[in-house]
Enzyme design. Structure first.
Site, PDB file in Angstrom:
ATOM      1  N   ARG A 231      23.717   4.329  20.686  1.00  0.00           N
ATOM      2  CA  ARG A 231      25.139   4.632  20.617  1.00  0.00           C
ATOM      3  C   ARG A 231      25.686   4.831  22.011  1.00  0.00           C
ATOM      4  O   ARG A 231      24.991   5.366  22.889  1.00  0.00           O
ATOM      5  CB  ARG A 231      25.405   5.925  19.827  1.00  0.00           C
ATOM      6  N   GLU A 260      34.495   1.023  22.421  1.00  0.00           N
ATOM      7  CA  GLU A 260      34.259  -0.373  22.006  1.00  0.00           C
ATOM      8  C   GLU A 260      35.537  -0.928  21.389  1.00  0.00           C
ATOM      9  O   GLU A 260      36.220  -0.191  20.659  1.00  0.00           O
ATOM     10  CB  GLU A 260      33.113  -0.414  20.991  1.00  0.00           C
ATOM     11  N   HIS A 277      27.653  -4.661  20.598  1.00  0.00           N
ATOM     12  CA  HIS A 277      27.171  -3.865  19.449  1.00  0.00           C
ATOM     13  C   HIS A 277      26.633  -4.784  18.341  1.00  0.00           C
ATOM     14  O   HIS A 277      27.154  -4.835  17.229  1.00  0.00           O
ATOM     15  CB  HIS A 277      28.301  -2.960  18.904  1.00  0.00           C
TER      16      HIS A 277
HETATM   17  N1  LIG Z   1      23.062  -1.093  17.978  1.00  0.00           N
HETATM   18  C1  LIG Z   1      23.239  -1.049  16.691  1.00  0.00           C
HETATM   19  O1  LIG Z   1      23.900  -1.906  16.122  1.00  0.00           O
HETATM   20  C2  LIG Z   1      22.581   0.035  15.873  1.00  0.00           C
HETATM   21  C3  LIG Z   1      22.266  -0.232  14.540  1.00  0.00           C
HETATM   22  C4  LIG Z   1      21.632   0.748  13.785  1.00  0.00           C
HETATM   23  C5  LIG Z   1      21.321   1.973  14.365  1.00  0.00           C
HETATM   24  N2  LIG Z   1      21.658   2.195  15.674  1.00  0.00           N
HETATM   25  C6  LIG Z   1      21.355   3.494  16.304  1.00  0.00           C
HETATM   26  O2  LIG Z   1      19.960   3.659  16.403  1.00  0.00           O
HETATM   27  C7  LIG Z   1      19.704   5.066  16.318  1.00  0.00           C
HETATM   28  C8  LIG Z   1      18.242   5.285  15.958  1.00  0.00           C
HETATM   29  O3  LIG Z   1      18.019   4.819  14.637  1.00  0.00           O
HETATM   30  P1  LIG Z   1      16.742   5.296  13.813  1.00  0.00           P
HETATM   31  O4  LIG Z   1      16.789   4.580  12.512  1.00  0.00           O
HETATM   32  O5  LIG Z   1      15.536   5.190  14.670  1.00  0.00           O
HETATM   33  O6  LIG Z   1      17.076   6.844  13.585  1.00  0.00           O
HETATM   34  P2  LIG Z   1      16.042   7.963  13.169  1.00  0.00           P
HETATM   35  O7  LIG Z   1      16.872   9.068  12.627  1.00  0.00           O
HETATM   36  O8  LIG Z   1      14.937   7.402  12.347  1.00  0.00           O
HETATM   37  O9  LIG Z   1      15.412   8.412  14.574  1.00  0.00           O
HETATM   38  C9  LIG Z   1      16.124   9.112  15.559  1.00  0.00           C
HETATM   39  C10 LIG Z   1      15.121   9.978  16.315  1.00  0.00           C
HETATM   40  O10 LIG Z   1      15.797  10.587  17.415  1.00  0.00           O
HETATM   41  C11 LIG Z   1      15.225  11.872  17.593  1.00  0.00           C
HETATM   42  N3  LIG Z   1      16.111  12.683  18.432  1.00  0.00           N
HETATM   43  C12 LIG Z   1      17.314  13.228  18.115  1.00  0.00           C
HETATM   44  N4  LIG Z   1      17.819  13.867  19.189  1.00  0.00           N
HETATM   45  C13 LIG Z   1      16.916  13.713  20.195  1.00  0.00           C
HETATM   46  C14 LIG Z   1      16.879  14.151  21.545  1.00  0.00           C
HETATM   47  N5  LIG Z   1      17.855  14.871  22.093  1.00  0.00           N
HETATM   48  N6  LIG Z   1      15.819  13.804  22.292  1.00  0.00           N
HETATM   49  C15 LIG Z   1      14.805  13.068  21.769  1.00  0.00           C
HETATM   50  N7  LIG Z   1      14.781  12.646  20.484  1.00  0.00           N
HETATM   51  C16 LIG Z   1      15.835  12.964  19.718  1.00  0.00           C
HETATM   52  C17 LIG Z   1      15.034  12.397  16.171  1.00  0.00           C
HETATM   53  O11 LIG Z   1      14.087  13.442  16.115  1.00  0.00           O
HETATM   54  C18 LIG Z   1      14.543  11.134  15.453  1.00  0.00           C
HETATM   55  O12 LIG Z   1      13.131  11.057  15.424  1.00  0.00           O
HETATM   56  C19 LIG Z   1      20.701   5.510  15.235  1.00  0.00           C
HETATM   57  O13 LIG Z   1      21.013   6.876  15.349  1.00  0.00           O
HETATM   58  C20 LIG Z   1      21.910   4.677  15.512  1.00  0.00           C
HETATM   59  O14 LIG Z   1      22.815   5.387  16.337  1.00  0.00           O
HETATM   60  C21 LIG Z   1      22.275   1.262  16.424  1.00  0.00           C
END
Ligand SMILES: NC(=O)c1ccc[n+]([C@@H]2O[C@H](COP(=O)([O-])OP(=O)(O)OC[C@H]3O[C@@H](n4cnc5c(N)ncnc54)[C@H](O)[C@@H]3O)[C@@H](O)[C@H]2O)c1
Length: 303
Positions: A231, A260, A277
């Protein structure tokens, strides 16, 4: 009436639209073809009972002006654009598609990593500018990869990387140590200082705002490649700009931006790769995600 606000709905395949039609749902798609502003969201959603939502701001300001809204079904996983507390207060269920993005986002992080290490975008640009300039890149083999966030995407990315490098580190204070996994848990400062590639896989929250800023960037190697497919707002873009300008051997790939569509100074930098994105913009992923969002919406209405 249902409003679909996610901008590419139905473009990857007909399954979600066919499903909505079979269910007899009356719906409209996004007429702007991009992420909506608050005002556009208020205007478009004024008369609807449900929304299949993208990443537009569904803030308290927006939701408070939508008295008829009964269901929000996010087409995606990140929920930072929705005021969940206010939606709960209003009794509006908010659903998402928590798993379908994982492979596509991890693949994009890998693509961005290889692209930066081997100067693919800058090499392409050189040829278009009339130059034939062979710039030495770096192999991924034996490089240290630091993953910030070791949830679903972080772990999938690690799995893709293992055949290429065993040196995978992660910082995630919220997950338990996993013996089945070869990645090593380290503190953030250590991760920043030892990694050749740093990839961010955490959700955007108030606490995670600008988690990578000037101080963190100054701890990194001068050749570091930074990837953010999670994000905007997790990296301070102004500090990143200064760092990349002063550290030409470093590089960054961003798929996500604080505002964005992105139109800022990072575009000027040769050591920067940008995509709009597109983390889930692979045909099969997108079609399935849109379909699941439609199914979630219908289920919520039928409850
Ligand atoms: N680019 C895109 O189009 C797109 C698409 C889907 C998801 N995403 C992003 O990808 C991110 C990750 O997705 P996911 O499925 O792996 O989520 P997830 O919830 O499975 O994993 C996120 C991880 O981040 C960890 N975390 C939270 N805060 C933290 C911090 N300060 N320091 C270290 N670790 C921390 C959590 O403990 C968790 O294990 C989503 O939150 C979303 O924002 C982006």
């Amino acid at each position: 009436m249902i409003q679909v606000t996610t901008s590419t709905y139905g473009k990857a395949g007909s399954k979600p639209i066919d499903y909505l039609n079979e269910q007899g749902i009356e719906f409209r798609t996004n007429p702007y073809g991009r992420k909506l502003t608050e005002d556009e969201a208020i205007e478009l959603l004024a008369d609807v009972e449900g929304v299949i939502a993208g990443t537009e701001p569904l803030t308290k300001n927006v939701l408070s002006k939508l008295p008829d809204l009964k269901v929000i079904s996010r087409c995606g996983t990140g929920m930072n654009n929705v005021d969940l507390e206010y939606a709960k207060e209003r009794g509006i269920p908010v659903l998402n598609t928590p798993d379908v993005h994982v492979d596509a986002v991890a693949e994009l992080a890998l693509a961005g990593t290889l692209c930066l290490l081997r100067n693919i975008v800058s090499g392409d640009q050189e040829i278009r500018d009339g130059n034939w300039n062979k710039v030495m890149g770096m192999s991924i083999y034996n490089k240290n990869i630091g993953l910030i966030g070791f949830g679903k995407v972080g772990r999938k990315f690690a799995e893709l990387l293992y055949p290429m490098t065993g040196n995978i580190f992660y910082y995630d204070p919220f997950v338990d140590f996993d013996e089945s996994c070869d990645a090593e848990s380290v503190e953030l400062d250590k991760l920043l200082s030892i990694s050749d590639v740093i990839s961010i896989h955490v959700p955007y929250t108030d606490e995670n705002h600008y988690m990578i800023g000037e101080e963190e960037l100054n701890m990194c190697k001068s050749t570091v490649k930074i990837i953010n497919t999670s994000r905007g707002g997790l990296i301070d873009e102004e500090s990143l700009y200064k760092f990349l300008k002063n550290t030409p051997q470093a590089g960054a790939y961003l798929d996500v931006f604080e505002n964005e569509p992105y139109d800022g100074p990072l575009k000027e930098l040769k050591n920067m790769v940008l995509t709009p994105h597109t983390g889930t913009s692979s045909m099969a992923t997108r079609e399935e995600m849109e379909y699941q969002a439609a199914v979630n919406l219908v289920k919520a209405f039928n409850k």
